[in-house]
Design a protein around this motif. Structure first.
Motif, PDB file in Angstrom:
ATOM      1  N   ASN A 463      68.588  50.603   1.281  1.00 15.83           N
ATOM      2  CA  ASN A 463      67.682  49.840   0.425  1.00 15.83           C
ATOM      3  C   ASN A 463      66.231  50.265   0.695  1.00 15.83           C
ATOM      4  N   ALA A 464      65.982  51.561   0.539  1.00 18.94           N
ATOM      5  CA  ALA A 464      64.666  52.104   0.899  1.00 18.94           C
ATOM      6  C   ALA A 464      63.541  51.497   0.070  1.00 18.94           C
ATOM      7  N   THR A 465      63.881  50.914  -1.092  1.00 23.09           N
ATOM      8  CA  THR A 465      62.842  50.349  -1.951  1.00 23.09           C
ATOM      9  C   THR A 465      62.524  48.899  -1.613  1.00 23.09           C
ATOM     10  N   LEU A 466      63.299  48.282  -0.733  1.00 23.66           N
ATOM     11  CA  LEU A 466      63.075  46.876  -0.429  1.00 23.66           C
ATOM     12  C   LEU A 466      62.054  46.737   0.689  1.00 23.66           C
ATOM     13  N   GLU A 467      60.936  46.116   0.375  1.00 19.58           N
ATOM     14  CA  GLU A 467      59.836  46.027   1.319  1.00 19.58           C
ATOM     15  C   GLU A 467      60.189  45.208   2.564  1.00 19.58           C
ATOM     16  N   GLU A 468      61.080  44.163   2.375  1.00 15.89           N
ATOM     17  CA  GLU A 468      61.386  43.330   3.528  1.00 15.89           C
ATOM     18  C   GLU A 468      62.093  44.104   4.627  1.00 15.89           C
ATOM     19  N   TRP A 469      62.842  45.156   4.239  1.00 10.51           N
ATOM     20  CA  TRP A 469      63.476  45.978   5.250  1.00 10.51           C
ATOM     21  C   TRP A 469      62.463  46.925   5.898  1.00 10.51           C
ATOM     22  N   LYS A 470      61.545  47.457   5.072  1.00 10.80           N
ATOM     23  CA  LYS A 470      60.558  48.398   5.590  1.00 10.80           C
ATOM     24  C   LYS A 470      59.659  47.759   6.639  1.00 10.80           C
ATOM     25  N   GLU A 471      59.413  46.461   6.456  1.00 13.85           N
ATOM     26  CA  GLU A 471      58.508  45.775   7.370  1.00 13.85           C
ATOM     27  C   GLU A 471      59.145  45.503   8.724  1.00 13.85           C
ATOM     28  N   ARG A 472      60.438  45.631   8.805  1.00  9.88           N
ATOM     29  CA  ARG A 472      61.128  45.357  10.063  1.00  9.88           C
ATOM     30  C   ARG A 472      61.426  46.668  10.780  1.00  9.88           C
ATOM     31  N   PRO A 473      60.941  46.837  11.987  1.00 11.73           N
ATOM     32  CA  PRO A 473      61.240  48.078  12.719  1.00 11.73           C
ATOM     33  C   PRO A 473      62.705  48.134  13.121  1.00 11.73           C
ATOM     34  N   SER A 474      63.271  49.338  13.107  1.00  7.85           N
ATOM     35  CA  SER A 474      64.659  49.508  13.537  1.00  7.85           C
ATOM     36  C   SER A 474      64.748  50.252  14.858  1.00  7.85           C
ATOM     37  N   GLN A 475      63.598  50.660  15.414  1.00  6.54           N
ATOM     38  CA  GLN A 475      63.603  51.335  16.706  1.00  6.54           C
ATOM     39  C   GLN A 475      62.485  50.764  17.574  1.00  6.54           C
ATOM     40  N   PHE A 476      62.811  50.502  18.838  1.00 10.91           N
ATOM     41  CA  PHE A 476      61.871  49.827  19.743  1.00 10.91           C
ATOM     42  C   PHE A 476      61.716  50.642  21.017  1.00 10.91           C
TER      43      PHE A 476
END
Length: 495
Positions: A463-476
Motif C-alpha cells: 500500500n505504497a500510496t497510503l500515507e498512514e503506512w508511510k508515516e510509520r517506520p518499519s525499521q528501528f
C-alpha cells in the motif's frame, strides 16, 4: 565383462492413500490436541499411549476368514523357524487397543478406569478424496461402570471440548440415541430372533440420513429406485412391520419429554426398549442438572450411525453451520465425533462383560471445521531471523539468538550463504518471519542493532500510496542491550 545394470532412482512420491504434513498443519494439530487434552484432564481422565501395533487376534474385527487375516488392516506375519507365527497389524482405531490394555492390566488399574488417547491409526482401505489410510483420532473412554452418569459425562465433555477448541455454541449439537430402544423396536416387529432380517433392517436404518423417511419405508418393504435409476430390492417387510422403525426414526418432538413419549409408543411392550428409554431419560436429567440444555445436547432418535456396534446410548457431534462443497453448493459441515456404550468389547479377552463408554473425535475433520470458521491462522508465524552480515562474527549472532530464545521468543540465525543480503530477507519472507535483526560492522562498532518489522514492511510495500503506512517506520535502530525488549514490542504490536 558384462555391464552392471544401473539401479533406477526411487520415485519421490507419497504412497497412495497417505500424505505429508508440514509445519503449520502439524503445529495447528498439536495445539488443538493440547487444548483437548486440557479438557479431558480437567474431567479426571488420564493419558494412555498404547502400542501402535497389536496382534490381529487382539484387534479381532478384521478376521473375516482364515485365508485373509489382514483384511482391512496393514498386517504381517512374524514367522519362526517352522514358518509359523503371530499375525501383527497396525491399530485401526484406539478402542480395540484399550480393550486389550484393560484386560491385561485390570488388576492394577482403578475401576472405573478413565483414559484418553491421541494418535494416528491406519486402515487398509481404498483411499478417496479426503479419505486417507492414516489419520489421527482423539478418544476418551470410561471402562468399568454401567452408570449413565458416565455417558452423560462423555457428552458434556464433548460439548466443552468443541467450545474450547473454537466451535461456538450454536454451531454444533451433540445428539444422543440408544441401541436398546432400537432393539425394542425390532422386538415389537417380531425380529428379535431373526438375525438375517435384523441385520437387513440395521443396514437400511443406516441410510436414513441419505434417503429420508420415504426412502427407508420403500427399502424396508418392496424396494426403491435410486437416483441412478437402478432398482434396489427391499427387505420384504409388510407396511405394518415397517411402521415401528419409521415411528422410531421420526419420533423427535419439540422437547425431550415429547420425544421420549413417542419412543414409548414405538417400542410398545418391549422390556429392553423401555430400559433404553429410561437410560435416555436419565442422561437427559443429568445433563440438565449440569446446565447442558438442548441448545448443546439433545435426545434425537434419528442418530443411527453406529447402532450396529454399540450396546446402549450412542451419540454424535454434528457441526450445524453451512459450508460450500466443491461444486459451490451449500451444505452442513456434518459430524466430527461419535461414540457410545460398548459393553461387550473387553469380554472377548476376559469372558466377563465389562461395561464401557467412549467417544472418538476425528482430528482432521475438526481441524478442517476450525479453518472454515476462521479459527486457525491461515498464515503461519515463523521465527525471528538474525541475519549474518559478517560470517566471521557468527558468535555475536549466536549470542543474539540465544538471548531471544531465553526470553521465550522463537528465533534462528540465518545459516545459508550470507554473501547476498537480499537472499536473507527472501528467506525470512519464505519463513513468514515477523522480524529480522541486522548488525553489520558499523552497528557493532556503535553498540546498536537494526530491527526490521517485516510484517509492517510488507504492508507498506503493498500500500505504497497510503500515507498512514508511510508515516510509520518499519525499521528501528536501538542499543544492542535493548534487542529483546524492542523485538518483543514489535511482536506485540503485530498481535
Amino acid at each position: 565383462m558384462a555391464k552392471v545394470k544401473k539401479q533406477p532412482r526411487p520415485k519421490a512420491i507419497t504412497p497412495k492413500g497417505f500424505r505429508d504434513y508440514f509445519g503449520a498443519e502439524v503445529t495447528q494439530r498439536t495445539e488443538m490436541l493440547h487444548a483437548i487434552a486440557g479438557v479431558y484432564h480437567r474431567y479426571g481422565f488420564d493419558a494412555l499411549e498404547s502400542s501402535a501395533v497389536e496382534t490381529v487376534e487382539a484387534l479381532g474385527k478384521f478376521l473375516p476368514d482364515v485365508d485373509r487375516p489382514n483384511e482391512g488392516v496393514f498386517a504381517w506375519q512374524e514367522t519362526d523357524e517352522s514358518g509359523q507365527g503371530d499375525w501383527m497389524a497396525l491399530r485401526y482405531d484406539l478402542t480395540a487397543p484399550l480393550a486389550r490394555v484393560y484386560a491385561q492390566h485390570r488388576n492394577d488399574l482403578p475401576t472405573p478406569y478413565r483414559r484418553y488417547a491421541m494418535g494416528p491409526v491406519w486402515r487398509n482401505e481404498k483411499p478417496g478424496p479426503g479419505r486417507y489410510r492414516q489419520f489421527y483420532q482423539c478418544d476418551a473412554d470410561t471402562v468399568g461402570t454401567a452408570s449413565m452418569a458416565a455417558d452423560a459425562e462423555i457428552c458434556a465433555m464433548l460439548s466443552d471440548t468443541l467450545e474450547t477448541v473454537g466451535i461456538p455454541r450454536g454451531d454444533y449439537l451433540v445428539r444422543v440415541n440408544n441401541r436398546k430402544v432400537l432393539n425394542g423396536v425390532l422386538e415389537a416387529m417380531g425380529l428379535e430372533e431373526d438375525a438375517a432380517s435384523r441385520d437387513d433392517v440395521l443396514r437400511t436404518i443406516d441410510k436414513f440420513d441419505k434417503v429420508g423417511e420415504e426412502g427407508v419405508r420403500q427399502l424396508l418393504t418392496k424396494g426403491r429406485l435410486d437416483a441412478s435409476g437402478a432398482y434396489i430390492d427391499g427387505v420384504g417387510l409388510s407396511e405394518e412391520q415397517a411402521a415401528p422403525v419409521l415411528a422410531f426414526l421420526t419420533s423427535k418432538a419439540a422437547d425431550t419429554a415429547g420425544t421420549l413419549e413417542n419412543l414409548r409408543a414405538a417400542v410398545g411392550d418391549s422390556k429392553i426398549g423401555a430400559e433404553g428409554i429410561a437410560e435416555l431419560e436419565q442422561i437427559g436429567a443429568l445433563l440438565a442438572a449440569g446446565g447442558y440444555g438442548p441448545d448443546r445436547i439433545e435426545i434425537d432418535p434419528s442418530v443411527v450411525r453406529g447402532l450396529g456396534y454399540y450396546t446402549g446410548p450412542v451419540f454424535e457431534a454434528e457441526l450445524t453451520f453451512e459450508i460450500l462443497d466443491e461444486k459451490g453448493r451449500k451444505r452442513q459441515f456434518g459430524s466430527v465425533a461419535g461414540g457410545g456404550r460398548y459393553d461387550g468389547l473387553v469380554k472377548r479377552f476376559t469372558g466377563q462383560e465389562v461395561p464401557a463408554v467412549g467417544v472418538s473425535i476425528g482430528v482432521d475433520r475438526l481441524l478442517a471445521a476450525l479453518r472454515e470458521k476462521g479459527r486457525l491462522a491461515t498464515q503461519p508465524t515463523g521465527p525471528v531471523v538474525v541475519t549474518v552480515m559478517d560470517r566471521d562474527r557468527m558468535a555475536d549472532y549466536q549470542a543474539m539468538v540465544t538471548e531471544l530464545r531465553n526470553a521465550g521468543i522463537r528465533a534462528e540465525v540465518y545459516l545459508g550463504n550470507p554473501k547476498n543480503f537480499g537472499n536473507q530477507l527472501k528467506y525470512a519472507d519464505k519463513r513468514h518471519s515477523p522480524v529480522a535483526v541486522i548488525e553489520g560492522g558499523d552497528e557493532k562498532e556503535n553498540g546498536v542493532v537494526q530491527i526490521k518489522d517485516l510484517i509492517l514492511g510488507a504492508k507498506i510495500a503493498e500500500n505504497a500510496t497510503l500515507e498512514e503506512w508511510k508515516e510509520r517506520p518499519s525499521q528501528f535502530e536501538v542499543p544492542r542491550t535493548d534487542l529483546v525488549a524492542k523485538v518483543r514490542e514489535i511482536l506485540e504490536s503485530q498481535g
